[in-house]
Write a protein that holds these residues in place. Structure first.
Motif, short mmCIF file in Angstrom:
data_model
loop_
_atom_site.label_atom_id
_atom_site.label_comp_id
_atom_site.label_asym_id
_atom_site.label_seq_id
_atom_site.Cartn_x
_atom_site.Cartn_y
_atom_site.Cartn_z
N GLN A 91 0.82 -1.21 0.00
CA GLN A 91 0.00 0.00 0.00
C GLN A 91 0.86 1.26 0.00
O GLN A 91 0.55 2.22 -0.71
CB GLN A 91 -0.95 -0.01 1.20
CG GLN A 91 -2.04 -1.05 1.07
CD GLN A 91 -2.85 -1.20 2.34
OE1 GLN A 91 -2.30 -1.22 3.44
NE2 GLN A 91 -4.16 -1.31 2.18
N VAL A 92 1.96 1.26 0.76
CA VAL A 92 2.87 2.41 0.74
C VAL A 92 3.42 2.60 -0.67
O VAL A 92 3.49 3.73 -1.17
CB VAL A 92 4.01 2.24 1.78
CG1 VAL A 92 5.13 3.25 1.54
CG2 VAL A 92 3.46 2.37 3.19
N ALA A 93 3.79 1.51 -1.33
CA ALA A 93 4.30 1.62 -2.70
C ALA A 93 3.23 2.22 -3.62
O ALA A 93 3.55 3.06 -4.47
CB ALA A 93 4.74 0.25 -3.21
N ALA A 94 1.99 1.83 -3.45
CA ALA A 94 0.90 2.38 -4.27
C ALA A 94 0.71 3.87 -3.98
O ALA A 94 0.49 4.66 -4.91
CB ALA A 94 -0.40 1.62 -4.02
N ILE A 95 0.81 4.25 -2.71
CA ILE A 95 0.67 5.66 -2.34
C ILE A 95 1.79 6.48 -2.97
O ILE A 95 1.56 7.59 -3.45
CB ILE A 95 0.67 5.82 -0.81
CG1 ILE A 95 -0.61 5.23 -0.22
CG2 ILE A 95 0.84 7.28 -0.40
CD1 ILE A 95 -0.58 5.04 1.29
N GLU A 96 2.98 5.94 -2.99
CA GLU A 96 4.13 6.69 -3.47
C GLU A 96 4.32 6.63 -4.98
O GLU A 96 5.13 7.39 -5.52
CB GLU A 96 5.40 6.21 -2.77
CG GLU A 96 5.40 6.53 -1.30
CD GLU A 96 6.69 6.19 -0.61
OE1 GLU A 96 7.15 7.01 0.20
OE2 GLU A 96 7.26 5.11 -0.88
N THR A 97 3.58 5.78 -5.67
CA THR A 97 3.67 5.73 -7.13
C THR A 97 2.82 6.86 -7.68
O THR A 97 1.62 6.91 -7.47
CB THR A 97 3.17 4.38 -7.67
OG1 THR A 97 3.97 3.35 -7.10
CG2 THR A 97 3.25 4.33 -9.19
#
Length: 178
Positions: A91-97
């Motif tokens: 989820q953090v990766a999705a937020i930061e993409t």
């Protein structure tokens, strides 16, 4: 090294020194370049935003998104651990993409919130459908809080990126007000 000289704590006046002791960071040193009334406004706003009704997960996720969109490594450092209390690594990766990323790992309401953040950071117009989608999830108070949150952390991002403020050795634990 910052692009302007930052005051050393020993050289600060009493108000700035007290502010630095609450949040001993390079950001605070940067803020103390200003009049105390101005330098105290940013941490007070952060304190109020942390105490607001906006869900902590959504608050920290929005802050990470602002950090990603602005390239603020400083802001990311200070908020990544807080975000990880609420969001998985996926989820953090999705937020930061930031460009056309897959948001399927995120709750749909939060994904719509990111659509709004993506428009607020560069100052683009917010279409009615985007605002309506966010309003299905956030009440009016939370919506206004989100807009102020983005503006606040956009200010922090601009300060830290334009002035090339050094990263702190460790992030603040956020266990007390600043």
């Amino acid at each position: 090294m910052a692009r302007i000289p930052l005051p050393e704590p020993a050289d600060m006046g009493p108000r700035h020194r007290a502010q630095y002791e609450r949040f001993p960071s390079h950001l605070t040193r940067t803020l103390t370049v200003m009049d105390p009334r101005l330098s105290e406004a940013l941490p007070e706003t952060a304190n109020a935003l942390r105490a607001s009704a906006l869900a902590p997960a959504w608050r920290e996720g929005a802050i990470l998104r602002v950090a990603a969109l602005t390239g603020s490594a400083y802001e990311r450092l200070q908020h990544l651990d807080q975000a990880r209390r609420h969001w998985s690594d996926e989820q953090v990766a999705a937020i930061e993409t930031t460009a056309g990323g897959d948001r399927s790992a995120l709750p749909i309401g939060f994904a719509r919130l990111l659509d709004l953040v993506d428009l607020l950071v560069p100052g683009l117009p917010v279409p009615d459908d985007v605002l309506a989608a966010v309003r299905r999830t956030l009440d009016d108070r939370e919506l206004v809080t989100l807009i102020v949150l983005v503006g606040h952390y956009l200010t922090v991002a601009r300060l830290t990126t334009v002035l090339d403020v050094d990263l702190d050795p460790v992030p603040d634990p956020w266990t007390r007000e600043h």
